[in-house]
Design an enzyme around this catalytic site. Sequence first.
Site, PDB file in Angstrom:
ATOM      1  N   ARG A  60       0.810  -1.219   0.000  1.00 46.69           N
ATOM      2  CA  ARG A  60       0.000   0.000   0.000  1.00 46.69           C
ATOM      3  C   ARG A  60       0.845   1.272   0.000  1.00 46.69           C
ATOM      4  O   ARG A  60       0.380   2.326  -0.423  1.00 46.69           O
ATOM      5  CB  ARG A  60      -0.945   0.003   1.195  1.00 46.69           C
ATOM      6  CG  ARG A  60      -2.019  -1.062   1.021  1.00 46.69           C
ATOM      7  CD  ARG A  60      -3.169  -0.817   1.942  1.00 46.69           C
ATOM      8  NE  ARG A  60      -4.219  -1.796   1.703  1.00 46.69           N
ATOM      9  CZ  ARG A  60      -5.295  -1.903   2.451  1.00 46.69           C
ATOM     10  NH1 ARG A  60      -5.474  -1.101   3.470  1.00 46.69           N
ATOM     11  NH2 ARG A  60      -6.207  -2.799   2.178  1.00 46.69           N
ATOM     12  N   ASP A 170     -14.440  10.524  10.555  1.00 45.64           N
ATOM     13  CA  ASP A 170     -13.472   9.503  10.155  1.00 45.64           C
ATOM     14  C   ASP A 170     -12.078  10.075  10.346  1.00 45.64           C
ATOM     15  O   ASP A 170     -11.909  11.290  10.431  1.00 45.64           O
ATOM     16  CB  ASP A 170     -13.669   9.103   8.679  1.00 45.64           C
ATOM     17  CG  ASP A 170     -13.111   7.719   8.384  1.00 45.64           C
ATOM     18  OD1 ASP A 170     -13.901   6.758   8.330  1.00 45.64           O
ATOM     19  OD2 ASP A 170     -11.876   7.597   8.239  1.00 45.64           O
TER      20      ASP A 170
HETATM   21  C1  LIG Z   1     -14.292  -0.383   6.868  1.00 47.61           C
HETATM   22  S1  LIG Z   1     -14.656   1.300   7.138  1.00 47.61           S
HETATM   23  C2  LIG Z   1     -16.252   1.179   7.881  1.00 47.61           C
HETATM   24  C3  LIG Z   1     -17.282   2.095   7.259  1.00 47.61           C
HETATM   25  C4  LIG Z   1     -18.698   1.941   7.807  1.00 47.61           C
HETATM   26  N1  LIG Z   1     -18.755   2.238   9.192  1.00 47.61           N
HETATM   27  C5  LIG Z   1     -19.246   0.574   7.518  1.00 47.61           C
HETATM   28  O1  LIG Z   1     -19.398  -0.243   8.418  1.00 47.61           O
HETATM   29  O2  LIG Z   1     -19.524   0.281   6.351  1.00 47.61           O
HETATM   30  C6  LIG Z   1     -13.625   1.696   8.546  1.00 47.61           C
HETATM   31  C7  LIG Z   1     -13.351   3.171   8.702  1.00 47.61           C
HETATM   32  O3  LIG Z   1     -12.761   3.395  10.002  1.00 47.61           O
HETATM   33  C8  LIG Z   1     -11.849   4.458   9.887  1.00 47.61           C
HETATM   34  N2  LIG Z   1     -10.913   4.445  11.032  1.00 47.61           N
HETATM   35  C9  LIG Z   1      -9.917   3.563  11.297  1.00 47.61           C
HETATM   36  N3  LIG Z   1      -9.271   3.904  12.425  1.00 47.61           N
HETATM   37  C10 LIG Z   1      -9.867   5.033  12.891  1.00 47.61           C
HETATM   38  C11 LIG Z   1      -9.637   5.879  14.030  1.00 47.61           C
HETATM   39  N4  LIG Z   1      -8.642   5.649  14.904  1.00 47.61           N
HETATM   40  N5  LIG Z   1     -10.451   6.942  14.197  1.00 47.61           N
HETATM   41  C12 LIG Z   1     -11.450   7.183  13.307  1.00 47.61           C
HETATM   42  N6  LIG Z   1     -11.707   6.445  12.218  1.00 47.61           N
HETATM   43  C13 LIG Z   1     -10.917   5.371  12.010  1.00 47.61           C
HETATM   44  C14 LIG Z   1     -11.180   4.193   8.541  1.00 47.61           C
HETATM   45  O4  LIG Z   1     -10.566   5.349   8.015  1.00 47.61           O
HETATM   46  C15 LIG Z   1     -12.350   3.699   7.688  1.00 47.61           C
HETATM   47  O5  LIG Z   1     -12.930   4.715   6.918  1.00 47.61           O
END
Ligand SMILES: C[S@@+](CC[C@H](N)C(=O)[O-])C[C@H]1O[C@@H](n2cnc3c(N)ncnc32)[C@H](O)[C@@H]1O
Length: 298
Positions: A60, A170
Amino acid sequence: MNASAKKQRSTAVNNRKLAIQIHDDLVPLGDAEFRYIADMLYTRFGIHLSDQKRILVAGRLTKRLRQLGFSSFKTYIEYLSADTSGSELSELINRITTNHTFFFREREHFDFLEKTVLPGIAKQAVPGYPLRIWSAGCASGEEVYSTAMLLRSYYEQGVNIPDIGLLATDISLEALNNAQTGIYANARLEELPDKYRTRWFTRSGTDSWSIHPEIKKMVLFKRLNLMADRYPMKGQFDVIFCRNVMIYFDQDSRERVVNSLYAYLKTGGYLFIGHSESLRRDTCPFEYIKPAIYRKGA
Ligand SMILES: C[S@@+](CC[C@H](N)C(=O)[O-])C[C@H]1O[C@@H](n2cnc3c(N)ncnc32)[C@H](O)[C@@H]1O
């Protein structure tokens, strides 16, 4: 073989040679560099990268190194640590996190919201009582826009309409930009019920759709690190979606985030997590309702 086929073949061979050469130019991600990146992502964002994720991280980040003209991860790390603006860190996060999501993902949560949560809220509704829902880890916005469309349909049925506040946060700025733009490729709308597509989307070119400004303006998008010591919001929420976010976290980080979310939920409020996630019953402050649904008891 005719002349054009020969030319195509020689171009393909040259491209392959070039790809190998570029690949060879890059010093592979070593132990020390991987540990630096993994430790930093863990301490600052709670993201746990096991040793097995090393190939994934290298894959990545390779494109980013090339964009910057670096031939080793060591140079990249020097650059990253010297950048006090945080913008490279943001680039790194954009590349490491997985932002996969889709409209009405885990449909049962939306059914539960419609059939159980919203009627409960309507019963307690007092004038001026705002309904507040937070999508924590909203990725490109499908979760919060699904909620917004559902709320619009629900309140058109004529029950007491509260003021609605939807917050979506996010860590990834790229994901937030995509969410705020609100344009989705055709394939992303495949699972979306027709009633929502026809009402709330318009064509944006031949291969994408744009979400209606009325739905967009229901949502406030903000960058927020769920691992931060304190969150900047005032007041509590009726519902928090924090789904498929904590899959990145180890047990300690998960507990820390769950406790923070608990403080931001109203008594009686609901927390939705991803169906592949679970909270440990012995340390979890929430009441378990059903798989991936928790409630803050009195
Ligand atoms: C797989 S997506 C989930 C999206 C949605 N909630 C769903 O279930 O479809 C996970 C998201 O968590 C965010 N994320 C990861 N670590 C995080 C953190 N420490 N604080 C805020 N967001 C975070 C990532 O950037 C990503 O956009």
